[in-house]
Design an enzyme around this catalytic site. Structure first.
Site, PDB file in Angstrom:
ATOM      1  N   GLU A  20      24.997  77.482 -13.402  1.00  0.00           N
ATOM      2  CA  GLU A  20      25.357  76.321 -12.598  1.00  0.00           C
ATOM      3  C   GLU A  20      26.881  76.261 -12.531  1.00  0.00           C
ATOM      4  OE1 GLU A  20      23.191  74.460 -11.042  1.00  0.00           O
ATOM      5  OE2 GLU A  20      21.373  75.147 -12.053  1.00  0.00           O
ATOM      6  N   ASP A  37       5.445  73.804  -1.099  1.00  0.00           N
ATOM      7  CA  ASP A  37       6.276  72.798  -1.761  1.00  0.00           C
ATOM      8  C   ASP A  37       7.712  72.855  -1.251  1.00  0.00           C
ATOM      9  OD1 ASP A  37       6.616  70.666  -3.659  1.00  0.00           O
ATOM     10  OD2 ASP A  37       7.584  72.105  -5.000  1.00  0.00           O
TER      11      ASP A  37
END
Length: 132
Positions: free
Chosen positions: A47, A72
């Site tokens: 990240e 999804d």
């Protein structure tokens, strides 16, 4: 969608796995979030925070099969107003990727460029198939 799945899974060579090694079938690296009530796979990911890459363990959605992951993902794009700018871009891979990035899909500052390059490569390949 194909380019996004290829980018997130390393063309299927780096699938998100459960601790026991089984595949989570999460082709789009969708994290769980507060409203997720399905299975979970914890995995190490990179990240970016304040421009710096950080290795973290995150919780990702897990699916019984890849078709569920595609459904999804599509539903997330439709339901989440953050990704409205990505929808309706047609075959413009750069506009789609920029819309995802502006919506905060990934923290990698180069994410939109990576996704755009891969999508354009797939688009060129579909227009110029290899002769048999």
């Amino acid at each position: 969608m194909a380019a996004h799945a290829a980018l997130e899974s390393g063309w299927g060579r780096r699938p998100l796995r459960h601790g026991d090694g089984s595949d989570s079938n999460n082709l789009f690296a969708l994290k769980t979030g507060a409203h997720w009530h399905g299975d979970v796979a914890a995995a190490t990911t990179t990240e970016y925070e304040n421009g710096s890459a950080q290795t973290k363990i995150q919780r990702f959605r897990s699916y019984p099969d890849q078709a569920s992951a595609f459904r999804d993902y599509a539903q997330l794009l439709l339901d989440n107003p953050r990704y409205r700018a990505a929808l309706g871009t047609g075959a413009d891979a750069a506009a789609f990727a920029q819309g995802l990035a502006r919506g905060g899909y990934a923290t990698d500052p180069a994410y939109a460029d990576k996704l755009t390059r891969l999508a354009q490569r797939l688009q060129r390949a579909s227009l110029n198939p290899v002769p048999r």
